[in-house]
Design a protein around this motif. Structure first.
Motif, short mmCIF file in Angstrom:
data_model
loop_
_atom_site.label_atom_id
_atom_site.label_comp_id
_atom_site.label_asym_id
_atom_site.label_seq_id
_atom_site.Cartn_x
_atom_site.Cartn_y
_atom_site.Cartn_z
N GLY A 154 -4.68 -12.57 3.68
CA GLY A 154 -6.01 -12.54 3.07
C GLY A 154 -6.46 -11.11 2.80
O GLY A 154 -7.08 -10.82 1.77
N LEU A 155 -6.15 -10.23 3.72
CA LEU A 155 -6.48 -8.81 3.54
C LEU A 155 -5.75 -8.25 2.34
O LEU A 155 -6.34 -7.54 1.50
N LEU A 156 -4.47 -8.58 2.22
CA LEU A 156 -3.68 -8.10 1.09
C LEU A 156 -4.20 -8.67 -0.23
O LEU A 156 -4.16 -7.99 -1.27
N ALA A 157 -4.68 -9.90 -0.20
CA ALA A 157 -5.22 -10.52 -1.41
C ALA A 157 -6.42 -9.74 -1.93
O ALA A 157 -6.60 -9.56 -3.14
N VAL A 158 -7.25 -9.24 -1.02
CA VAL A 158 -8.40 -8.42 -1.42
C VAL A 158 -7.92 -7.13 -2.09
O VAL A 158 -8.51 -6.66 -3.07
N LEU A 159 -6.84 -6.57 -1.59
CA LEU A 159 -6.36 -5.29 -2.10
C LEU A 159 -5.64 -5.40 -3.44
O LEU A 159 -5.34 -4.38 -4.06
N THR A 160 -5.37 -6.62 -3.90
CA THR A 160 -4.75 -6.75 -5.22
C THR A 160 -5.67 -6.18 -6.30
O THR A 160 -5.19 -5.75 -7.35
N GLY A 161 -6.97 -6.17 -6.03
CA GLY A 161 -7.90 -5.60 -6.98
C GLY A 161 -7.75 -4.10 -7.14
O GLY A 161 -8.24 -3.52 -8.12
N THR A 162 -7.09 -3.45 -6.20
CA THR A 162 -6.85 -2.00 -6.29
C THR A 162 -5.49 -1.70 -6.90
O THR A 162 -5.09 -0.54 -7.00
N GLY A 163 -4.75 -2.74 -7.30
CA GLY A 163 -3.44 -2.54 -7.90
C GLY A 163 -2.28 -2.78 -6.96
O GLY A 163 -1.12 -2.60 -7.35
N LEU A 164 -2.55 -3.20 -5.73
CA LEU A 164 -1.48 -3.44 -4.77
C LEU A 164 -0.75 -4.74 -5.11
O LEU A 164 -1.36 -5.79 -5.25
N THR A 165 0.57 -4.66 -5.22
CA THR A 165 1.40 -5.83 -5.45
C THR A 165 2.67 -5.68 -4.63
O THR A 165 3.60 -4.96 -5.03
N LEU A 166 2.72 -6.33 -3.49
CA LEU A 166 3.90 -6.24 -2.65
C LEU A 166 5.06 -7.05 -3.24
O LEU A 166 4.83 -8.16 -3.76
N PRO A 167 6.27 -6.54 -3.18
CA PRO A 167 7.43 -7.33 -3.64
C PRO A 167 7.52 -8.65 -2.88
O PRO A 167 7.17 -8.72 -1.69
N ALA A 168 7.97 -9.69 -3.55
CA ALA A 168 8.12 -11.00 -2.91
C ALA A 168 9.03 -10.89 -1.70
O ALA A 168 10.10 -10.28 -1.75
N GLY A 169 8.60 -11.48 -0.60
CA GLY A 169 9.39 -11.44 0.63
C GLY A 169 8.91 -10.44 1.64
O GLY A 169 9.19 -10.56 2.84
N LEU A 170 8.16 -9.42 1.19
CA LEU A 170 7.57 -8.46 2.11
C LEU A 170 6.19 -9.00 2.52
O LEU A 170 5.17 -8.64 1.95
N SER A 171 6.23 -9.89 3.47
CA SER A 171 5.02 -10.62 3.84
C SER A 171 4.77 -10.55 5.34
O SER A 171 5.71 -10.57 6.14
N PRO A 172 3.51 -10.43 5.75
CA PRO A 172 3.19 -10.44 7.18
C PRO A 172 3.73 -11.69 7.87
O PRO A 172 3.65 -12.79 7.33
N GLY A 173 4.30 -11.49 9.05
CA GLY A 173 4.88 -12.60 9.79
C GLY A 173 6.39 -12.61 9.76
O GLY A 173 7.03 -13.23 10.60
N GLU A 174 6.99 -11.92 8.77
CA GLU A 174 8.44 -11.85 8.69
C GLU A 174 8.97 -10.88 9.75
O GLU A 174 8.27 -9.97 10.18
#
Length: 276
Positions: free
Chosen positions: A155-175
């Motif tokens: 959810g925190l990362l979703a908020v930061l998408t507005g700043t241009g943040l786009t993590l590559p698929a698979g780089l996700s919290p919990g992995e």
């Protein structure tokens, strides 16, 4: 999350070219990749937070990541966000310049145990929308029986998408750290960052300094002019102070002379290094 899912990510609000020189100074092997137009991500290849056979207790993952984030932020003009998680907790640390880092923690079941003020400071330092983004962040600090720690970080990362943040698929919290490393390794344009010794570290740090806003005052015509002025002012000041037996003025003249001489010597040394 389980005992094997400990992982961490370092998000830098700068492109990879800007991040690379300072990342070398962490003296850790990492993978560096793009994470959007204005962001880069560093994925640790090792696990310094993990206790090995015959080793003393290692530091917790949050402390390791917090130290890395602070080290990167002190030497830069851009903020660094460290995300971390283990079997018991998850959270973030935001470091920006010399200001005190702020962070927030959730238990594995998503229970918030941080301070609301940290979230407000987080929003201000990243220049987020004071209404919409602030409300979304506030939701992450409220009890929610269906939200896990991983969901909170996403959810925190979703908020930061507005700043241009786009993590590559698979780089996700919990992995797990292993999974993050394998995903990062196959990203387009990924780079391996590793310690190359103090000589190269000094070189990349000087390169970073010269490419910063103060660069023109470190090297180039402006830097040479400043050095010449220091020499021109330092010698008569030193002689005047010595003639009047004024230790303070004589010392000031000596300092100016030394700074001017060092400035010109640095300029010559860097020019010779480039020519070589």
């Amino acid at each position: 999350m389980n005992a094997t899912s400990t992982g961490a990510l370092l998000l830098c609000r700068a492109d990879t070219e800007t991040v690379r020189p300072l990342a070398h100074l962490l003296r850790e092997q990492m993978l560096l990749a793009r994470a959007g137009e204005e962001w880069s991500v560093l994925v640790p290849e090792g696990k310094p937070w993990q206790k090995g056979a015959g080793e003393q207790d290692a530091e917790p993952v949050d402390r390791v990541l917090g130290g890395w984030a602070a080290a990167l932020a002190v030497g830069s003009t851009w903020p660094v966000l460290a995300l971390w998680w283990d079997a018991d907790r998850a959270g973030y640390t935001l470091a920006a310049g010399f200001r005190r880092p702020v962070g927030y923690i959730w238990l594995t079941d998503g229970t918030p145990v941080g301070e609301d003020e940290a979230m407000r400071t987080f929003a201000v330092r990243l220049g987020l929308d004071p209404v919409l983004d602030a409300q979304a962040l506030e939701e992450l600090t409220r009890p929610d029986p269906e939200a896990t720690a991983g969901a909170r970080l996403r959810g925190l990362l979703a908020v930061l998408t507005g700043t241009g943040l786009t993590l590559p698929a698979g780089l996700s919290p919990g992995e797990s750290a292993d999974r993050l490393r394998s995903v990062a390794a196959v990203q387009r344009g990924v780079e391996r960052v590793e310690w190359a010794g103090w000589r190269d570290a000094v070189r990349v740090e000087l390169d970073a300094l010269e490419n910063s806003p103060v660069g023109p005052w470190v090297r180039g015509p402006r830097a040479r002019a400043v050095a010449a002025v220091q020499l021109a002012a330092g010698l008569p000041l030193l002689l005047w102070g010595a003639g009047r037996r004024s230790g303070g003025w004589a010392a000031a003249g000596a300092v100016l002379l030394a700074q001017g001489a060092l400035g010109l010597a640095y300029e010559r040394a860097r020019a010779n290094a480039d020519a070589g």
